[in-house]
Design a protein around this motif. Structure first.
Motif, PDB file in Angstrom:
ATOM      1  N   ARG A 270     -79.329  16.102 -12.188  1.00  0.00           N
ATOM      2  CA  ARG A 270     -79.491  15.636 -10.817  1.00  0.00           C
ATOM      3  C   ARG A 270     -78.918  16.659  -9.857  1.00  0.00           C
ATOM      4  O   ARG A 270     -77.765  17.071  -9.983  1.00  0.00           O
ATOM      5  N   VAL A 271     -79.723  17.067  -8.876  1.00  0.00           N
ATOM      6  CA  VAL A 271     -79.227  17.998  -7.854  1.00  0.00           C
ATOM      7  C   VAL A 271     -79.708  17.566  -6.475  1.00  0.00           C
ATOM      8  O   VAL A 271     -80.750  16.921  -6.341  1.00  0.00           O
ATOM      9  N   LEU A 272     -78.932  17.908  -5.475  1.00  0.00           N
ATOM     10  CA  LEU A 272     -79.421  17.832  -4.105  1.00  0.00           C
ATOM     11  C   LEU A 272     -79.707  19.262  -3.665  1.00  0.00           C
ATOM     12  O   LEU A 272     -78.862  20.147  -3.816  1.00  0.00           O
ATOM     13  N   ALA A 273     -80.934  19.475  -3.190  1.00  0.00           N
ATOM     14  CA  ALA A 273     -81.335  20.817  -2.756  1.00  0.00           C
ATOM     15  C   ALA A 273     -81.170  20.918  -1.246  1.00  0.00           C
ATOM     16  O   ALA A 273     -81.779  20.160  -0.497  1.00  0.00           O
ATOM     17  N   TYR A 274     -80.311  21.840  -0.819  1.00  0.00           N
ATOM     18  CA  TYR A 274     -80.092  22.088   0.606  1.00  0.00           C
ATOM     19  C   TYR A 274     -80.820  23.375   0.954  1.00  0.00           C
ATOM     20  O   TYR A 274     -80.452  24.449   0.491  1.00  0.00           O
ATOM     21  N   VAL A 275     -81.856  23.248   1.748  1.00  0.00           N
ATOM     22  CA  VAL A 275     -82.650  24.418   2.097  1.00  0.00           C
ATOM     23  C   VAL A 275     -82.544  24.635   3.598  1.00  0.00           C
ATOM     24  O   VAL A 275     -82.922  23.761   4.386  1.00  0.00           O
ATOM     25  N   THR A 276     -82.006  25.768   3.980  1.00  0.00           N
ATOM     26  CA  THR A 276     -81.863  26.077   5.409  1.00  0.00           C
ATOM     27  C   THR A 276     -82.444  27.464   5.638  1.00  0.00           C
ATOM     28  O   THR A 276     -82.736  28.189   4.684  1.00  0.00           O
ATOM     29  N   PRO A 277     -82.603  27.868   6.893  1.00  0.00           N
ATOM     30  CA  PRO A 277     -83.090  29.224   7.156  1.00  0.00           C
ATOM     31  C   PRO A 277     -82.206  30.292   6.497  1.00  0.00           C
ATOM     32  O   PRO A 277     -82.685  31.375   6.170  1.00  0.00           O
ATOM     33  N   ASP A 278     -80.938  29.995   6.287  1.00  0.00           N
ATOM     34  CA  ASP A 278     -80.040  31.003   5.722  1.00  0.00           C
ATOM     35  C   ASP A 278     -79.996  31.026   4.209  1.00  0.00           C
ATOM     36  O   ASP A 278     -79.806  32.080   3.608  1.00  0.00           O
ATOM     37  N   ALA A 279     -80.076  29.874   3.603  1.00  0.00           N
ATOM     38  CA  ALA A 279     -79.749  29.827   2.179  1.00  0.00           C
ATOM     39  C   ALA A 279     -80.350  28.601   1.505  1.00  0.00           C
ATOM     40  O   ALA A 279     -80.792  27.665   2.161  1.00  0.00           O
ATOM     41  N   VAL A 280     -80.343  28.653   0.175  1.00  0.00           N
ATOM     42  CA  VAL A 280     -80.730  27.503  -0.631  1.00  0.00           C
ATOM     43  C   VAL A 280     -79.558  27.179  -1.542  1.00  0.00           C
ATOM     44  O   VAL A 280     -78.943  28.083  -2.116  1.00  0.00           O
ATOM     45  N   ARG A 281     -79.234  25.900  -1.630  1.00  0.00           N
ATOM     46  CA  ARG A 281     -78.228  25.470  -2.611  1.00  0.00           C
ATOM     47  C   ARG A 281     -78.851  24.400  -3.482  1.00  0.00           C
ATOM     48  O   ARG A 281     -79.627  23.571  -3.006  1.00  0.00           O
TER      49      ARG A 281
END
Ligand code: MN
Length: 414
Positions: A270-281
């Motif tokens: 299970r992951v939460l994907a944080y996608v922003t103009p700067d980075a992906v987590r």
């Protein structure tokens, strides 16, 4: 007599009329949208018109524990929600007249707002969606509701029928004092088959029609998520720990009542994907970031979010079968640009997610299907070699970090 269908068809035509300049200046002036998570309101008439596909006028009743507890009664008219603060709430007893103080127009998006307004901000306190639904003018012919309502509002006497979950039948709002800055009105129930002498509908229902939560549950459970609304949190600058995933309770059989959707369950990490103009987590609950392990998934996520033009937070699971490419299976959308979606019903979040996906073909970031039929979800799970399905209540908000009965994990039938 106008049928529902005629009304609906008329409504669609009516709503595409260009006459909906936002009159939200007062609403916006009173609020600091850097601090409160309330919606800022449509930025332009174009955005308001985008909602024109809906089939009828909306109403909402929000229970609001501010400096004093009251109910906010809101009726859609000309692209905004006309609003009244009703200290004692509506009564279904036709003998009871409830004071309704007119307040500033609110944006249509406010109908979906449930959560916490920070202390010290305007209206600081907890907001619950106590009832919502459609409404129409009692004396309007099909498609003519807004003209009639506009006229009657100016005259200070509205007569309308609510089709909510708790409030139904015909009601009136009658202006008793002043057409000035804060006129007061009376809200009353007409005599019809929905009238209930002596009943206390406000006392009988103390939960949200959207999330099933009490004011206290909203106040104690959700503040973390709402603060996470700011994109800063998604960037990982201010809240590195981010949002905790919502969990499913185990169950052995299908839910017996309520409206549900069903997803095959990948059973991966299970992951939460944080996608922003700067980075992906790709944050797992352990705190581990899977981006370096799965750079192809990160690349596809960046593409999905429009190569730096958008920010999204997705909920999903990474499945990495031996000898095959790892894949992220996405099942939920929690944030899209500045919109926190966690308080929206599951089906609405899924609709937004589907729209996001419609833009791109993905190999390594796949959409988990959402089925109306449990058997279809079970077949999909079987085809993928997955072990179970998850039942999700159609109306459930995303309750970060909690394991409630809104999501149920079920084994595949043998
Ligand atoms: Mn209020």
């Amino acid at each position: 007599l106008a049928t529902q269908e005629e009304r609906r068809r008329g409504a669609t035509k009516r709503r595409s009329s260009p006459e909906r300049a936002p009159r939200l200046a007062e609403y916006q002036r009173r609020r600091d949208f850097g601090k409160t998570s309330e919606p800022a309101g449509a930025a332009s008439p174009r955005r308001a018109r985008k909602r024109a596909g809906r089939s009828a006028l909306e109403f909402v009743v929000q229970k609001h524990a501010a400096s004093s507890l009251h109910f906010d009664f809101r009726l859609e008219l000309d692209g905004v929600m006309k609003s009244w603060a009703v200290p004692k709430g509506p009564s279904t007893d036709p003998a009871v007249r409830r004071l309704a103080m007119e307040t500033e127009d609110h944006p249509l998006e406010y109908n979906a707002f449930e959560g916490i307004i920070p202390e010290g901000e305007y209206g600081g306190g907890t907001v619950m969606i106590w009832d919502r639904g459609r409404y129409h003018a009692d004396e309007a012919s099909p498609g003519d509701d807004e003209r009639v309502l506009r006229r009657d509002y100016a005259r200070g006497k509205l007569s309308f029928t609510l089709e909510g979950e708790r409030l139904r039948g015909s009601w009136s709002l009658i202006r008793t004092r002043g057409a000035g800055r804060k006129p007061s009105w009376l809200l009353l129930k007409h005599r019809d088959r929905y009238a209930r002498a002596g009943a206390d509908i406000v006392g009988a229902h103390d939960t949200s029609v959207v999330s099933g939560r009490t004011l206290e549950q909203i106040a104690t459970g959700r503040s973390r998520v709402w603060r996470s609304k700011r994109v800063g949190a998604a960037r990982g600058t201010s809240a590195d720990r981010g949002i905790r995933p919502m969990l499913a309770a185990s169950a052995q059989r299908l839910p017996a009542s309520g409206e549900w959707r069903f997803e095959p369950s990948p059973g991966g990490t299970r992951v939460l994907a944080y996608v922003t103009p700067d980075a992906v987590r790709l944050s797992a609950s352990s705190g581990r970031d899977y981006v370096t392990r799965h750079p192809e998934i990160a690349r596809e996520l960046a593409r999905l979010a429009g190569r730096g033009r958008r920010s999204v937070v997705l909920d999903g699971e990474i499945v990495a079968p031996r000898g095959e490419d790892a894949t992220l299976h996405v099942s939920d959308l929690l944030l899209e640009d500045d919109d926190a979606l966690v308080e929206l019903p599951y089906v609405e979040r899924r609709a937004r997610l589907a729209k996001l996906y419609a833009r791109r073909r993905q190999q390594r970031v796949r959409l988990v299907p959402s089925h109306e039929d449990a058997a279809a979800a079970a077949r999909a799970a079987k085809r993928s070699g997955w072990k179970g399905i998850v039942a999700k209540r159609s109306d459930s908000p995303y309750r970060a970090g909690s394991r409630g009965r809104a999501w149920l994990r079920l084994p595949l039938p043998r």
